[in-house]
Design a protein around this motif. Sequence first.
Motif, short mmCIF file in Angstrom:
data_model
loop_
_atom_site.label_atom_id
_atom_site.label_comp_id
_atom_site.label_asym_id
_atom_site.label_seq_id
_atom_site.Cartn_x
_atom_site.Cartn_y
_atom_site.Cartn_z
N SER A 171 52.29 64.75 77.21
CA SER A 171 51.01 64.61 77.73
C SER A 171 50.43 65.42 79.15
O SER A 171 49.46 65.81 79.50
N GLU A 172 51.31 65.83 80.02
CA GLU A 172 51.28 66.36 81.34
C GLU A 172 51.92 67.64 81.35
O GLU A 172 51.16 68.59 81.79
N ILE A 173 53.19 67.58 81.23
CA ILE A 173 54.03 68.98 81.77
C ILE A 173 53.86 69.78 80.75
O ILE A 173 53.31 71.22 81.33
N LEU A 174 53.75 69.79 79.63
CA LEU A 174 53.61 71.14 78.60
C LEU A 174 52.05 71.61 78.83
O LEU A 174 52.00 72.63 78.81
N PRO A 175 51.09 70.66 78.64
CA PRO A 175 49.55 71.25 78.84
C PRO A 175 49.52 71.91 80.40
O PRO A 175 48.92 73.14 80.25
N GLU A 176 50.34 71.63 81.27
CA GLU A 176 50.32 72.31 82.57
C GLU A 176 50.89 73.61 82.54
O GLU A 176 50.50 74.72 82.98
#
Length: 552
Positions: A171-176
Amino acid sequence: MSCSKKRKAFGGFSTARAFMNEINTADAPQQRNDGDNTNAAAGVLETQGTKPVPSEPNKAGSTSSDQNPFTVYLTVMGINYHKENIHSLDSITLHRETENSFDANAICVKNGERNIVGHIAKEQASILARHIDGNIVSLDNVSLKEQREATFLVTAEVNLLDEEKREQFRSEILPEIIGIQTNPTEYQKRDMINDDAVHQLAQGITAQDAETASTCRFDILQMKHVPWKKNVDDTVATWPPNQDFLDKLGLGKADDKQWWQEKTGLKPPSMWNVTGAIDLLPKVPISSHQKTRAIEILDDAVHGVTNVWSDETLEELRTLMQSADFWCYRSSDAFIKAYGGPYVLGQEEGKLKLLKGAPHTSLTEQICRGHNLVYELIHLTKPPEPGFNTLIFGLNLRRSGSHYHQDMIDLLKAKNAPLVSRQLVVTTVYYEKLEDDNGKELVLWKPILNFNPRDDSLYMAARGIQTLHGMVHVQRAGLQSYTQHGVFHTPIFEDGDIEPVSDARRGYRVAITARITFPDSDKRLEPYLENDHYSSVLGPDGNKTICLSRNE
């Protein structure tokens, strides 16, 4: 749709779904399903001074290849600093440099012989390093996708190391991480300064500059030039210098075209046109005492030299400036590039930018030598050691340039750190559209202290030089401490007109300025880098390419 600054800079994707759609349409490597991701030669990320970061599960668990690791595209910068290592690129690896004194987030790229070839772009490394150092992700199976003059495009697989963080990863790391990657389909076109980019960046600029020119109340071009030099008996010196002087310097004959072209890239001095600056003081409403002071500062201090560079040299400069990834974006419609030592941009504490210099080429070394010789022949003295060793290429798409400024400011130590004292300046002017724009601009100089015209408009300066294609402006050593200078459109007074007119420039203009920097400039800059005196760092590599002249 608006996007973040980092995403705009790297052409990133806003969501993982968009990323996967893009990967399916791009020439991207297929996701690995063979379960083999432990081979260091395939590009495992290592941390400086430690063993490789493992791809296999740690105590908390890990994703493996059959769980579809994501492939990201990354830009490698700084390759011009490591040209001797640009080989054995079929088995590149990434390494965290936790002890890098210039960037705590640094991730270097090494070739198959474990020599550094460059570093992951700072904006990308700042995101990746945080998750790598936290043992959350690893970057495996690194592969070179494209090699350009100043950058590489590489891919790496992103693997989750800590199974407990899977939801945060999704939810956070990969999209960043996806958001800051280099978009492979945009890699070739994202950095072209084309007609659309010119229109966007320069919108409204030319009208503003023309309006500024209309405030001038006298015809600058009808004013007289001061002599280029006076003899001790107050007579005007003749040009060129006598042959005895050239012989003492070990230079060729004043009219030997072949010698000057081969050795310096210049035309022979007998062909140069050398003048002093235009004297604006008769039109400036100041006291006689202020005029006398201005004359003392500026006489024999500013010169213009035309017909100085050979046609071959100017053509080589054009080819260099239009090469791929040459320019760094500075601001507004301005772009910049440095060779040799570093240089600091800006006029105020807190707004300084550090520009790093790329290694010299044979051409830029020749341009430095040429600037040294021009200064030496104009002032009949050598520049301070080590002589001009740094070149700053400053491009404006349409704007006339900077308002009044100084290149060295006595109290601004973070700006002056790389420069020798009593800095002298030699600048060559280059126009994209010679026939349209030649002579459309002026460089104006005025003293800093005790110069207060009752009319304080921009053109109330003490001296000026009209800019011409290939012209060299020469400023005497030490002038920086006493004067400011600026670049402005030339106001033209046509017959019968009361108000001046200024036809806006139609192409870009480049000012190629020579500087003298300390051999240990990088070391002198370290205290200011450590204390965050610079708002940003540009170069040494560029990532913007200017289109070929639209004259063609």
